[in-house]
Design an enzyme around this catalytic site. Structure first.
Site, PDB file in Angstrom:
ATOM      1  CG  PHE B 128       4.016   0.309  -6.948  1.00  9.96           C
ATOM      2  CD1 PHE B 128       3.452  -0.493  -5.957  1.00  9.96           C
ATOM      3  CD2 PHE B 128       3.361   0.419  -8.154  1.00  9.96           C
ATOM      4  CE1 PHE B 128       2.240  -1.148  -6.171  1.00  9.96           C
ATOM      5  CE2 PHE B 128       2.153  -0.240  -8.388  1.00  9.96           C
ATOM      6  CZ  PHE B 128       1.595  -1.024  -7.398  1.00  9.96           C
ATOM      7  CG  ASP B 205       4.869   6.525  -6.175  1.00  2.77           C
ATOM      8  OD1 ASP B 205       3.892   6.796  -5.448  1.00  2.77           O
ATOM      9  OD2 ASP B 205       4.858   5.581  -6.988  1.00  2.77           O
ATOM     10  CE1 TYR B 230      -5.106   2.504  -6.081  1.00  2.66           C
ATOM     11  CE2 TYR B 230      -5.552   3.989  -7.906  1.00  2.66           C
ATOM     12  CZ  TYR B 230      -4.788   3.001  -7.335  1.00  2.66           C
ATOM     13  OH  TYR B 230      -3.701   2.506  -8.004  1.00  2.66           O
ATOM     14  CE  LYS B 231      -1.786   2.891  -3.299  1.00  2.00           C
ATOM     15  NZ  LYS B 231      -2.082   1.449  -3.352  1.00  2.00           N
ATOM     16  NE  ARG B 379       0.446  -4.090   0.891  1.00  2.00           N
ATOM     17  CZ  ARG B 379       0.326  -3.213  -0.105  1.00  2.00           C
ATOM     18  NH1 ARG B 379       1.312  -2.380  -0.386  1.00  2.00           N
ATOM     19  NH2 ARG B 379      -0.781  -3.164  -0.804  1.00  2.00           N
TER      20      ARG B 379
END
Lengths: 406, 406
Positions: B128, B205, B230-231, B379
């Site tokens: 990321f 991660d 928050y995912k 995605r």
């Protein structure tokens, strides 16, 4: 003599008195005096409603589109608004995000790197713990030295004290606008000028002053300022901090926590970090949008009443507190640890007595809530928009009753 | 052939189907398919209520006393709960606070300092962006070198690729459990063992895997992990991240952002930084208590249904997506950029086509919300508790309709 009658008269004449009802808990009979708004401000009723509707309307219905529509810009747009209304800052110089500690770390690092060859950071011994702990660590990792000003815990840093330590080796001066213990209000323009005369940068911690004391960062020539939003900006526990960087300095500073939100093109997700121009470069990770909601209501309220009215009320409150404490018998040996002149202090009054640790614990149980600071300081934090003079009188009477029993 | 009938049958057999109604917006006719739960999860209805009552009841009535009563411990108690329910971590190894970026910065710094004499950080080119930008900066400031694994943007890092670059110079290996682009699921135990064989530390991660893929950090021997909430933990935009540090490693690590909340005695406010023992040392400033509220509801819900059921649903969803895309004519040249075997991917499926940037923009306007990743990836983020197979079918049909029109 300070009295309940005088408190009632002051409330009757207070142009901000009606605003108190806007805060949750102002009518709660179990808390007769909340005197810790300088640690955590009360929530506005509007903020409870905003948090619920944020979840259902913004987050719940706009979903990821909220980032494009508002949230991506919120750290800067809310920063601009805080800047205009409480900091005397023209647009494009304030960003909201991270904790005070993390923002201080990033900007202290950036500032010392912007003064290569200079080897010292000047800081005072009574600065807030986080500020002191941070510079200790940064000095060690960057091979710098700390020059400590041994400041009076009942006062703050004077121009003469600063002049004695700054010089050609000084990279950065780190000071607090209002001292967290004593409430001492520093002379920002004079101290900033002294640091600048030696070629150093200055970082002002405005955590204990913002939204209770008028601030004019642009006019005062301040380089960098960091402040928090959960005290007099009523953002809620752990709401994000803000940072001000003087416009012409921004692109000269590089902060070390290189995250995607500070990148010049965050959604390209390409190789190599390239900092955004302007204030965005001081962001790192995804900013706390939920944490920014409540303080928006307080900023709106401050915009409506103005900082001048807030400061006038703050001075009336702190004067009344000092007057009441002065009335207590000298034999009780309660000492005023805050400057006696209203113009030399922020919005809290600190008094000292060896029994205050025990007394504060007892008062909390009774719904009278001042703050205790070791070794024996009691801070009376007076939040101009949510504290009334009668509330303050109730709190002082409760302290007096405890002292009588000793 | 994937079909609406098949989607309806899968939903009828789905033991988690009824949970979807617990989420705000699941009945919103203006959003027929939300396929970006891997960027921002939907709010639970319980969270909107919790945020409102947090302001009125906890913050508004307990005021500063909330810190003593609950909030001071919340970063660790909520961390323990996330650890037990989603990370396979025994108590005392997880803390919540800061953003993912800031936690990564602190732990990468701490990890490389714990391997003095070793001069390299191993990282992959498709990690990321924040992870890549951070190590660039840290390598520069600490005089370290980066060893890049040139990973396939449609796959991830294999054991052979890691073996080829780690060695006696490696201080730290920084990898993602689920690749943010491809959804590739890394073999954590195997890769961790390879890093350990060379004496390096590993930081995983887990942003794109936590709460959608079962994780067993203790069993896998992981050193450090950082993830976001928050995912798939539905904490809301910018909710705080978490960090796991293996128990026996904790007191060997020193992180650079020395703030009062990480001090061994934060309320003494004395001179000199002394890190707290255990996980508290990885905190810095005042943690975002408001930002921790919403995710508590999601953790409760996950505890109720279990990670095994979540993973099973996730695999059914991603299989259905792959099957539907496979049915599209080969002449459309839509390519699957995610591993074809369900056990080798996380909970999102990425497809590629040169028109996807434009198509995603059009779909967003129509209330069909996938995610676009440059240069031409779409995605489909499938949140096991809030995404139904019919919702996914609706979304895929909308993509298909756009492709037909090209």
């Amino acid at each position: 003599m300070a009295s309940l009658v005088e408190a009632e008269e002051l409330d009757a004449r207070d142009p901000l008195a009606s605003r108190r009802e806007l805060f949750i808990g102002s009518d709660d009979p179990s808390v007769s005096a909340y005197l810790d708004g300088n640690s955590l401000g009360r929530p506005l009723r509007a903020s409870a409603a905003r948090l619920a509707s944020f979840a259902s309307d913004a987050w719940g219905s706009r979903l990821i589109r909220g980032w494009d529509e508002e949230w991506f810009d919120l750290p800067l747009s809310l920063g601009d608004r805080i800047g205009a209304i409480t900091l005397g800052a023209a647009a494009g110089q304030v960003a909201v995000g991270d904790s005070t500690t993390v923002l201080l770390y990033k900007l202290i690092r950036a500032a010392v790197d912007a003064r290569p060859g200079r080897t010292e950071i000047v800081v005072d011994t009574d600065n807030f713990p986080t500020d002191r702990y941070l510079v200790e660590g940064i000095a060690a990792e960057r091979g710098l030295e700390l020059r400590w000003i041994e400041s009076d815990t009942r006062g703050g840093v004077s121009p003469a004290e600063l002049e004695a330590v700054v010089g050609a080796k000084t990279a950065l001066v780190l000071l607090s606008h209002v001292a967290y213990r004593s409430g001492f209000l520093a002379d920002v323009p004079a101290l900033t000028a002294i640091a600048h005369d030696s070629g150093a940068l200055v970082l002002w911690d405005v955590c204990h002053s913002v939204a209770s004391v008028p601030i004019e960062l642009d006019e005062w020539g301040v380089d960098i300022a960091v402040g928090c939003t959960y005290k007099y900006l009523n953002g809620g526990p752990g709401s994000p901090a803000f940072v001000y960087v003087r416009r012409d300095l921004q692109n000269q500073l590089s902060q070390p926590i290189q995250g995607w939100m500070g990148h010049a093109a965050p959604f390209d997700m390409g190789p190599g970090y390239s900092p955004a121009p302007g204030m965005r470069r001081f962001l790192s990770g995804t900013p706390s949008i939920v944490g920014m909601q409540a303080l928006r209501d307080m900023v709106d309220l401050i915009a409506e009443v103005g900082m001048e009215a807030i400061r006038a009320k703050s001075e009336t409150l702190t004067r009344f507190a000092v007057e009441a404490v002065d009335d207590w018998p000298a034999s009780w040996a309660v000492e005023l640890a805050t400057p006696r002149e209203a113009e030399r202090r922020g919005s809290h009054v600190t008094i000292e007595h060896p029994a205050f640790k025990q007394i504060t614990a007892e008062l909390w149980r009774r719904g009278v809530i001042p703050d205790f600071r070791a070794p024996h300081g009691m801070r009376l934090g007076l939040s101009p928009l949510s504290t009334s003079h009668v509330e303050l009188w109730n709190g002082l009477e409760a302290v007096r009753e405890q002292l009588v029993r000793l």
